[in-house]
Structure formats: structure tokens, C-alpha cells
Write a protein that holds these residues in place. Structure first.
Motif, mmCIF file in Angstrom:
data_model
loop_
_atom_site.group_PDB
_atom_site.id
_atom_site.type_symbol
_atom_site.label_atom_id
_atom_site.label_comp_id
_atom_site.label_asym_id
_atom_site.label_seq_id
_atom_site.Cartn_x
_atom_site.Cartn_y
_atom_site.Cartn_z
ATOM 1 N N ASP A 46 0.823 -1.205 0.000
ATOM 2 C CA ASP A 46 0.000 0.000 0.000
ATOM 3 C C ASP A 46 0.861 1.261 0.000
ATOM 4 O O ASP A 46 0.565 2.223 -0.723
ATOM 5 N N THR A 50 0.860 4.088 -2.836
ATOM 6 C CA THR A 50 0.646 5.493 -2.494
ATOM 7 C C THR A 50 1.691 6.370 -3.167
ATOM 8 O O THR A 50 1.395 7.446 -3.694
ATOM 9 N N GLN A 54 1.188 8.236 -7.653
ATOM 10 C CA GLN A 54 1.307 9.682 -7.855
ATOM 11 C C GLN A 54 2.186 10.005 -9.063
ATOM 12 O O GLN A 54 2.172 11.139 -9.552
ATOM 13 N N PHE A 74 -5.213 11.257 1.162
ATOM 14 C CA PHE A 74 -4.992 10.021 0.407
ATOM 15 C C PHE A 74 -3.795 9.260 0.996
ATOM 16 O O PHE A 74 -3.863 8.051 1.238
ATOM 17 N N GLY A 75 -2.706 9.976 1.250
ATOM 18 C CA GLY A 75 -1.521 9.333 1.813
ATOM 19 C C GLY A 75 -1.733 8.847 3.227
ATOM 20 O O GLY A 75 -1.144 7.855 3.653
ATOM 21 N N SER A 126 -9.881 6.183 -1.939
ATOM 22 C CA SER A 126 -9.305 6.503 -0.629
ATOM 23 C C SER A 126 -10.020 5.737 0.487
ATOM 24 O O SER A 126 -9.410 5.325 1.474
ATOM 25 N N LYS A 129 -8.708 2.332 0.539
ATOM 26 C CA LYS A 129 -7.367 2.398 1.142
ATOM 27 C C LYS A 129 -7.467 2.496 2.665
ATOM 28 O O LYS A 129 -6.685 1.875 3.394
ATOM 29 N N THR A 302 6.272 7.945 1.429
ATOM 30 C CA THR A 302 4.963 8.395 0.955
ATOM 31 C C THR A 302 5.031 9.492 -0.108
ATOM 32 O O THR A 302 4.179 9.544 -0.992
ATOM 33 N N SER A 434 2.056 12.033 7.338
ATOM 34 C CA SER A 434 1.607 11.907 5.943
ATOM 35 C C SER A 434 0.721 13.072 5.531
ATOM 36 O O SER A 434 0.742 13.502 4.375
#
Length: 514
Positions: A46, A50, A54, A74-75, A126, A129, A302, A434
Motif C-alpha cells: 500500500d 501510495t 502519484q 490520500f496518503g 481513498s 485504502k 509516501t 503523511s
């Protein structure tokens, strides 16, 4: 202490036991432990996605090119799910056992991987996630505890240190899958990595039930004979040898000596916090967890693409390639450290690591400032070199010891709850880092790194003045470092007395039958 228990003889028996590869019981056990050993791979996968997604134009364009606070959430979304998992995971882990949590967490990761694959909005992605973080952390609350409590004393530190290096297996797989698909001119450039992240969780939910349950958890539930048979089968290869006898004696005494009551009641909380040893344990768990996320690694794990943008490496190919190479480098460093850590003191590793990380960040900050002012590509390349050196110092300490150190400082009854607190702190600090890091980088540029340099210096002082040494001790002996030896000695003596009474009673009954 009773004369039948001798600490030196116990350590001699452990030291003189056969190497694991010459003990068929241990070979089988360690093959079965692959399943819980891989529970952090979902988290690594994950993190990799992440980072990597991007850099994938198709993904960013498909979801409206999120940035700033939206990108920050999101992160951080997996950490939100992780916080929930850590609140509920400790009591569930203690009630239902370590294997059940590994199984349930794996099922959630599988479901959310499929949800992400077929997401129709960034919010839905998200959300998947976030729930994936819930499942992954339910696994991580239980997996390393099971490994620690099942491993033979001779290999415990090495195996527990190896545990968290599996996060890089997820990072490597995720990074290189994304590197292989980023150039695809369709939604499958990001959907393929999403759906492939369910591979290892599928393996885990199938194989976890072949792995034995924790003997220490079984003893805490009164299932002493069941725990004894597991140790005889795997540690003694079918024989109740000196190590197995010593382990059972220590486990029973440790559980009996531990007066911790794990209940959600104010009196129970006061009882835990009322002990100086427990307060020290919580302090160490807290700062080990915070250090693993806030000593600078979160920048790279991240938001590496944004950092690379700052130093002139802006193409998708450059970003995904560097991310993939970085993951392999970190895994090699962490894996080598896992085999070295059993031979050196914990404090040496912590202090060496944080000193190197702080020095790297100072140089990194100066080079980034110079590059942004002059545009010299050599400064940008130098920053990249510093990132790799920083990853070395981070990987040799905070990857293996964030699991090993908190798990070995606590008692059997505390282990699931205190480790859940550790994981909660990891997720909370990861969420904060994050969420604010992309905002800080966007608004303050290289000046934001100065804050990191100051924090690392303070963390180094905390380690130097407050971290306890646990090198070379069994789990039950480490408890004595925090609680003193009176309770443990009394419990050993009581266990020996009860065993003698049982033997005498059995002999009397045998005589009567004859």
C-alpha cells in the motif's frame, strides 16, 4: 530462587541447542511461520502504491489530479484505518488468539484490494485504502506477536527482526509492478497494481491455520498442556528437552507473576499506569513507534515523487524507477541488519541510526536549498545519494526494531494490548506526518526539512537517556528489568512446588493402584 531454576544453566541450554536447520521440528515451524512473517507486506504494498501511483499520469488524470490536503488525506487514509484496528485489535487478539486476527485482517485486505481496483471516484479509492489499513493492521497487531511467542529462544531476536523487513517485499513488488505498467495508455496502468496486491493476503488466509497458536497465549488461557505439546513438537523435535522444560517453567511463572488485568475499566487502567515498570514500557513503545514514522522515513515512503520534483527528476519513468531501486536497497539493508541485531546492543543500534539519519538530513537540507537556488544538477544528484544513505540508517534500525523492541519489553499478558498501543502510535504518527508533510513541502519548500533535523536531535536525546537495554535476555528475564525479580522468583518457586506436589500425588496414586 529455587535451586532447580538456574539462569546460567538455562542460557547454556539455549546456547548449546542444535542449529535450527538441524532440528526438523524447527524447520517445519519456521516454514509455517512464513504466513505471519508476511503480514506487513500488505502495508508495504500500500505504501508503494501510495508513492508510485502519484507518478502515473493516467491515475492522477482519472481522479482529477489531487494535491495539497486532498493528496495528504490520500496518503494518510490507511493510517486512519490502522488507528481503528489498533484500538480494537489488542483486546480481540488477546481474546480470540493470534491466528484469528491474521485471518480476518487478510480477508479485509483482499476485499479492499478489489474495491480499489474498480473504484469510480477518488473518494471511493481513498475509502478502500482506509479499510485496507484496517485489515492490514489487524494482521500486524497479531502476526509479529505470534512470531515472537513461537520462535525458539535461540532465534527469537533474529526472526522478530526479520518480520518487519517483509514490508519491503510489498514495497518492491508494488514499485516494480507500477514501473512495468505506468506507460500503459489505459486505466489498467493503475488497476493491475491494485488487483495484484491481494496475492499474498490470499496465501496468508489459506495457510495461517496450519501454523500453531502461541504457547504463551494458550498458557494465559489455562491451556498449559496444549502449549507444552507445541513446544515439545517444534522446539524439542518430539522430546521434552532442557530448553522446553525451561521455557514452560518461565512461561508459567511469567504469566503467574504478571498481575496486569487487561480490561476496559478505569481501575484496570490505573493499575497498569500505577506501575513504574509499565509506564516505562509505554514510554519506550511510544517513542519507538513515533521514531519509526517521524524520523524522516515518511518523507521518502509516501512523498518521494514530490521530493524528486524538487531536484529536477520529474518524468514518470525516473520516479517509478528510483522508487523501485530504493525499495530493493532498503530491503537488503534491513535484512542484513536483522542478522546483526542479535549480536549487538539495542541502544547501540538506535543511537547509531538516529545520528546517521540526522546528519543525512542536515546535508540533504543544504543540498536541496542550493539546488533550488542555483539549479545545478549535481546538487540534485547529491540529494538522491543522501536519500539512499538516509535509507540505510533508517532500515538497519527502525524497520526491524520497531517490532522487536516493543514486543520484548512487555509481558505475555501485556503483549497484545501494549503492541496494539505501539501500532496505534505508529498509525497516528504516520497519519500526522503523511498529512502535513506535503503541505509543509508545498508551502515551505526546503525550509521544512529544518524541522525534521531538530526533531531527530531531540529523539536522539530521548533514546540516550531513557531507552533500556534488553540484549541477551529471554522474554521473561526482560520483564525483571522493568518490574524487579521478586514476583518472578516467587512465581518460579510456586510453580516448582506445585509440580513437586503433582509428582508426589501421582506416585501415591500409582502405589495405591498397584
Amino acid at each position: 530462587m529455587s535451586t532447580t531454576y538456574n539462569k546460567d544453566l538455562v542460557h547454556d541450554a539455549i546456547r548449546d541447542s542444535l542449529p535450527w536447520y538441524r532440528n526438523p521440528g524447527l524447520v517445519k515451524l519456521y516454514l509455517l511461520l512464513i504466513s505471519p512473517l508476511l503480514t506487513s507486506t500488505a502495508w508495504g504494498f500500500d505504501l508503494s502504491m501510495t508513492n508510485s501511483l502519484q507518478s502515473v499520469d493516467t491515475f492522477m488524470n482519472n481522479f482529477g489530479n489531487p494535491s495539497g490536503a486532498t493528496l495528504g488525506f490520500f496518503g494518510a487514509s490507511a493510517s486512519v484505518g490502522g488507528i481503528v484496528a489498533c484500538i480494537i485489535g489488542g483486546p480481540l487478539n488477546q481474546r480470540f488468539g493470534r491466528r484469528m486476527m491474521c485471518f480476518v485482517g487478510g480477508l479485509i485486505v483482499i476485499g479492499m484490494g478489489l474495491m480499489q481496483t474498480f473504484s469510480t471516484s477518488f473518494g471511493m479509492f481513498s475509502g478502500g485504502k482506509l479499510l485496507l489499513g484496517l485489515g492490514s493492521n489487524l494482521q500486524q497487531v497479531a502476526g509479529p506477536v505470534l512470531v515472537t511467542e513461537l520462535a525458539h529462544p535461540k532465534q527469537r531476536v533474529a526472526l522478530t527482526s526479520i518480520y518487519n523487513t517483509s514490508i519491503y517485499i510489498g514495497l518492491i513488488i508494488g514499485a516494480w509492478i507500477t514501473f512495468g505498467t505506468f506507460s500503459m495508455d489505459s486505466a489498467w496502468s493503475w488497476k493491475i497494481p491494485c488487483i495484484l496486491q491481494i496475492m499474498l493476503p490470499v496465501y496468508q488466509v489459506v495457510t495461517i491455520w496450519f501454523c500453531p497458536e502461541s504457547p504463551r497465549w494458550l498458557v494465559s488461557k489455562g491451556r498449559v498442556e496444549e502449549a507444552r505439546q507445541i513446544l515439545i513438537k517444534y522446539h524439542g523435535n518430539g522430546v521434552e528437552d532442557a530448553v522446553v522444560k525451561a521455557e514452560m517453567q518461565e512461561i508459567i511463572a511469567g504469566v503467574e507473576a504478571d498481575k496486569t488485568e487487561l480490561k476496559f475499566e478505569w481501575d484496570a487502567v490505573k493499575a497498569i499506569l500505577g506501575s513504574r515498570g509499565n509506564r516505562h514500557r509505554l514510554w519506550l513503545c511510544f517513542w519507538t513507534a513515533v521514531g519509526s514514522q517521524c524520523a524522516g522515513s515518511n518523507f521518502i515512503s509516501t512523498y518521494l515523487p514530490e521530493i524528486l520534483e524538487q531536484i529536477g527528476m520529474s518524468t514518470s519513468r525516473e520516479k517509478t524507477l528510483i522508487n523501485g531501486i530504493s525499495s530493493i536497497w532498503c530491503w537488503v539493508c534491513a535484512l542484513l541488519a536483522a542478522f546483526i541485531i542479535p549480536w549487538v546492543t539495542r541502544r547501540q543500534v538506535f543511537l547509531f541510526s538516529i545520528s546517521g539519519m540526522t546528519a543525512c538530513f542536515i546535508v540533504w537540507t543544504a543540498l536541496t536549498a542550493t539546488y533550488l537556488r542555483t539549479g545545478e544538477r549535481s546538487c540534485g544528484i547529491a540529494v538522491l545519494v543522501m536519500i539512499f544513505i538516509f535509507n540505510f540508517f533508517n532500515s538497519i534500525c527502525w524497520i526491524p526494531l520497531v517490532i522487536t523492541y516493543p514486543l520484548e519489553t512487555v509481558t505475555t499478558k501485556q503483549r497484545s494490548l501494549f503492541f496494539a498501543f505501539t501500532m496505534l502510535t505508529i498509525n497516528a504518527s504516520s497519519f500526522v506526518a503523511s498529512f502535513i508533510n506535503p503541505i509543509g513541502i508545498q508551502n515551505l519548500s526546503w525550509r521544512y526539512y529544518i524541522v525534521q533535523c531538530v526533531f531527530n536531535t531531540l529523539l536522539g536525546l530521548i533514546i540516550y537517556f531513557t531507552f533500556a537495554e534488553t540484549h541477551g535476555l529471554t522474554l521473561e528475564e526482560i520483564a525483571v528489568v522493568f518490574d524487579g525479580d521478586e514476583q518472578f522468583d516467587n512465581a518460579i518457586a510456586r510453580a516448582e512446588y506445585e509440580k513437586k506436589v503433582d509428582v508426589d500425588t501421582h506416585e501415591e496414586v500409582t502405589d495405591i493402584k498397584v
